[in-house]
Every structure is written in C-alpha cells, then in structure tokens.
Design a protein around this motif. Structure first.
Motif, PDB file in Angstrom:
ATOM      1  N   SER A  23      65.866 -70.037 -42.738  1.00  9.90           N
ATOM      2  CA  SER A  23      66.152 -69.238 -43.922  1.00  9.90           C
ATOM      3  C   SER A  23      64.982 -68.306 -44.237  1.00  9.90           C
ATOM      4  CB  SER A  23      66.429 -70.154 -45.112  1.00  9.90           C
ATOM      5  OG  SER A  23      66.617 -69.408 -46.282  1.00  9.90           O
ATOM      6  N   ALA A  24      63.774 -68.831 -44.130  1.00 14.49           N
ATOM      7  CA  ALA A  24      62.584 -68.010 -44.378  1.00 14.49           C
ATOM      8  C   ALA A  24      62.509 -66.862 -43.372  1.00 14.49           C
ATOM      9  CB  ALA A  24      61.324 -68.869 -44.302  1.00 14.49           C
ATOM     10  N   LEU A  25      62.810 -67.146 -42.104  1.00 10.08           N
ATOM     11  CA  LEU A  25      62.814 -66.101 -41.083  1.00 10.08           C
ATOM     12  C   LEU A  25      63.852 -65.034 -41.417  1.00 10.08           C
ATOM     13  CD1 LEU A  25      61.971 -64.944 -38.313  1.00 10.08           C
ATOM     14  CD2 LEU A  25      63.785 -66.370 -37.319  1.00 10.08           C
ATOM     15  N   TYR A  26      65.045 -65.461 -41.734  1.00 10.51           N
ATOM     16  CA  TYR A  26      66.137 -64.541 -42.060  1.00 10.51           C
ATOM     17  C   TYR A  26      65.751 -63.621 -43.224  1.00 10.51           C
ATOM     18  CZ  TYR A  26      70.939 -63.087 -43.139  1.00 10.51           C
ATOM     19  OH  TYR A  26      72.088 -62.360 -43.386  1.00 10.51           O
ATOM     20  N   HIS A  27      65.260 -64.213 -44.294  1.00 10.07           N
ATOM     21  CA  HIS A  27      64.966 -63.422 -45.486  1.00 10.07           C
ATOM     22  C   HIS A  27      63.713 -62.564 -45.345  1.00 10.07           C
ATOM     23  CE1 HIS A  27      68.287 -64.900 -47.807  1.00 10.07           C
ATOM     24  NE2 HIS A  27      67.974 -66.138 -47.485  1.00 10.07           N
ATOM     25  N   SER A  28      62.720 -63.028 -44.616  1.00 11.54           N
ATOM     26  CA  SER A  28      61.480 -62.253 -44.505  1.00 11.54           C
ATOM     27  C   SER A  28      61.575 -61.144 -43.462  1.00 11.54           C
ATOM     28  CB  SER A  28      60.298 -63.170 -44.195  1.00 11.54           C
ATOM     29  OG  SER A  28      60.402 -63.683 -42.883  1.00 11.54           O
ATOM     30  N   THR A  29      62.633 -61.155 -42.632  1.00 12.63           N
ATOM     31  CA  THR A  29      62.792 -60.113 -41.612  1.00 12.63           C
ATOM     32  C   THR A  29      64.096 -59.338 -41.785  1.00 12.63           C
ATOM     33  OG1 THR A  29      63.770 -61.683 -40.033  1.00 12.63           O
ATOM     34  CG2 THR A  29      61.373 -61.335 -39.903  1.00 12.63           C
ATOM     35  N   ALA A  30      64.590 -59.276 -43.006  1.00 17.13           N
ATOM     36  CA  ALA A  30      65.784 -58.488 -43.367  1.00 17.13           C
ATOM     37  C   ALA A  30      67.008 -58.905 -42.562  1.00 17.13           C
ATOM     38  CB  ALA A  30      65.503 -56.993 -43.226  1.00 17.13           C
ATOM     39  N   GLY A  31      67.302 -60.196 -42.543  1.00 22.06           N
ATOM     40  CA  GLY A  31      68.408 -60.728 -41.768  1.00 22.06           C
ATOM     41  C   GLY A  31      69.754 -60.102 -42.038  1.00 22.06           C
ATOM     42  N   SER A  32      69.980 -59.641 -43.250  1.00 20.49           N
ATOM     43  CA  SER A  32      71.273 -59.022 -43.549  1.00 20.49           C
ATOM     44  C   SER A  32      71.463 -57.714 -42.780  1.00 20.49           C
ATOM     45  CB  SER A  32      71.423 -58.780 -45.055  1.00 20.49           C
ATOM     46  OG  SER A  32      70.424 -57.891 -45.504  1.00 20.49           O
ATOM     47  N   ALA A  33      70.375 -57.133 -42.276  1.00 18.56           N
ATOM     48  CA  ALA A  33      70.449 -55.894 -41.503  1.00 18.56           C
ATOM     49  C   ALA A  33      70.337 -56.138 -39.994  1.00 18.56           C
ATOM     50  CB  ALA A  33      69.331 -54.940 -41.950  1.00 18.56           C
ATOM     51  N   TRP A  34      70.236 -57.406 -39.583  1.00 20.66           N
ATOM     52  CA  TRP A  34      70.182 -57.698 -38.149  1.00 20.66           C
ATOM     53  C   TRP A  34      71.463 -57.230 -37.470  1.00 20.66           C
ATOM     54  CZ3 TRP A  34      68.508 -63.553 -37.912  1.00 20.66           C
ATOM     55  CH2 TRP A  34      67.193 -63.677 -38.381  1.00 20.66           C
ATOM     56  N   LEU A  67      66.115 -63.518 -30.314  1.00 21.30           N
ATOM     57  CA  LEU A  67      66.520 -62.455 -31.241  1.00 21.30           C
ATOM     58  C   LEU A  67      66.012 -61.078 -30.786  1.00 21.30           C
ATOM     59  CD1 LEU A  67      65.600 -64.479 -34.458  1.00 21.30           C
ATOM     60  CD2 LEU A  67      67.914 -64.026 -33.609  1.00 21.30           C
ATOM     61  N   PRO A  68      66.114 -60.764 -29.470  1.00 26.30           N
ATOM     62  CA  PRO A  68      65.595 -59.470 -29.017  1.00 26.30           C
ATOM     63  C   PRO A  68      66.473 -58.308 -29.491  1.00 26.30           C
ATOM     64  CG  PRO A  68      66.791 -60.493 -27.233  1.00 26.30           C
ATOM     65  CD  PRO A  68      66.754 -61.494 -28.386  1.00 26.30           C
ATOM     66  N   TYR A  69      65.843 -57.185 -29.733  1.00 25.41           N
ATOM     67  CA  TYR A  69      66.570 -55.963 -30.115  1.00 25.41           C
ATOM     68  C   TYR A  69      67.544 -56.229 -31.262  1.00 25.41           C
ATOM     69  CZ  TYR A  69      64.798 -54.982 -25.475  1.00 25.41           C
ATOM     70  OH  TYR A  69      63.984 -54.860 -24.385  1.00 25.41           O
ATOM     71  N   ASN A  70      67.102 -57.013 -32.227  1.00 26.23           N
ATOM     72  CA  ASN A  70      67.999 -57.429 -33.301  1.00 26.23           C
ATOM     73  C   ASN A  70      67.636 -56.812 -34.644  1.00 26.23           C
ATOM     74  OD1 ASN A  70      70.336 -58.828 -33.932  1.00 26.23           O
ATOM     75  ND2 ASN A  70      69.249 -60.663 -34.562  1.00 26.23           N
ATOM     76  N   ASN A  71      66.743 -55.829 -34.631  1.00 29.05           N
ATOM     77  CA  ASN A  71      66.409 -55.094 -35.849  1.00 29.05           C
ATOM     78  C   ASN A  71      65.651 -55.931 -36.879  1.00 29.05           C
ATOM     79  OD1 ASN A  71      66.434 -52.600 -37.183  1.00 29.05           O
ATOM     80  ND2 ASN A  71      68.173 -53.185 -38.438  1.00 29.05           N
ATOM     81  N   LEU A  72      64.826 -56.882 -36.409  1.00 26.19           N
ATOM     82  CA  LEU A  72      63.996 -57.654 -37.337  1.00 26.19           C
ATOM     83  C   LEU A  72      62.906 -56.743 -37.893  1.00 26.19           C
ATOM     84  CD1 LEU A  72      65.285 -59.893 -35.447  1.00 26.19           C
ATOM     85  CD2 LEU A  72      63.363 -61.285 -36.156  1.00 26.19           C
ATOM     86  N   VAL A  73      62.740 -56.769 -39.204  1.00 22.85           N
ATOM     87  CA  VAL A  73      61.737 -55.954 -39.877  1.00 22.85           C
ATOM     88  C   VAL A  73      61.046 -56.830 -40.904  1.00 22.85           C
ATOM     89  CG1 VAL A  73      61.349 -53.926 -41.341  1.00 22.85           C
ATOM     90  CG2 VAL A  73      63.154 -53.872 -39.605  1.00 22.85           C
ATOM     91  N   GLY A  74      59.716 -56.830 -40.889  1.00 21.10           N
ATOM     92  CA  GLY A  74      58.985 -57.622 -41.869  1.00 21.10           C
ATOM     93  C   GLY A  74      57.966 -58.517 -41.203  1.00 21.10           C
ATOM     94  N   SER A  75      57.563 -59.553 -41.904  1.00 23.13           N
ATOM     95  CA  SER A  75      56.546 -60.478 -41.418  1.00 23.13           C
ATOM     96  C   SER A  75      57.175 -61.812 -41.039  1.00 23.13           C
ATOM     97  CB  SER A  75      55.505 -60.738 -42.517  1.00 23.13           C
ATOM     98  OG  SER A  75      54.879 -59.541 -42.897  1.00 23.13           O
TER      99      SER A  75
END
Length: 87
Positions: A23-34, A67-75
């Motif tokens: 959950s922390a990974l999802y929210h800190s790397t903009a998971g809704s935009a993955w 999660l390669p090329y999955n649009n993760l953004v953040g820390s």
C-alpha cells in the motif's frame, strides 16, 4: 530512500505487513496512474484468491515485484523493508 507520508489505504480486512508495504509503495509512487495497477486492493495480497499486478508470491509471501515501464513516480517508501521474503 526518502520517507514519504502515506495516505490511508483502502483495504477492508486487517492488514498484514506485506499489505502495509505494498500500500505504501502504491500510494508513494502514484499507483492510480500506473499502466498496470489491476487487482491492487481487491483482496488480501498473496491470498490465492486475488492477484495484484506485478506482485509475485510464493507460500503466501511476496517474493518479488515486477513493475517495469509502469509509470511509477515518487519515492520508494521505507515500508518496503517489511517485505522480508523478497529476493
């Protein structure tokens, strides 16, 4: 890694350390935009009855994240340290 402030995840069951970390990974790397975020929070991670995109489990434990090329953004969150079976 830079600690981040994590919003409250949407999970209906008691959370495991794995789910806290994911959950922390999802929210800190903009998971809704993955690009591939299907299945996240639809059930317990690694339960056998649900599948979280990019999360591989063995014996009920998260063993790797793909999660390669999955649009993760953040820390990356420090909670990833809770994934003790990752290889």
């Amino acid at each position: 890694l830079t600690p981040t402030s994590i919003p409250t995840p949407i999970l209906t069951s008691p959370r495991t350390n794995q789910e806290v970390a994911l959950s922390a990974l999802y929210h800190s790397t903009a998971g809704s935009a993955w690009i591939q975020n299907w299945g996240w929070f639809t059930g317990a991670a690694c339960s056998g009855s649900s599948f979280w995109a990019g999360v591989n489990c063995s014996g009920g434990e998260v063993v790797n994240l793909i999660l390669p090329y999955n649009n993760l953004v953040g820390s990356l969150p420090t909670e990833l340290g809770l994934l003790t079976s990752i290889t």
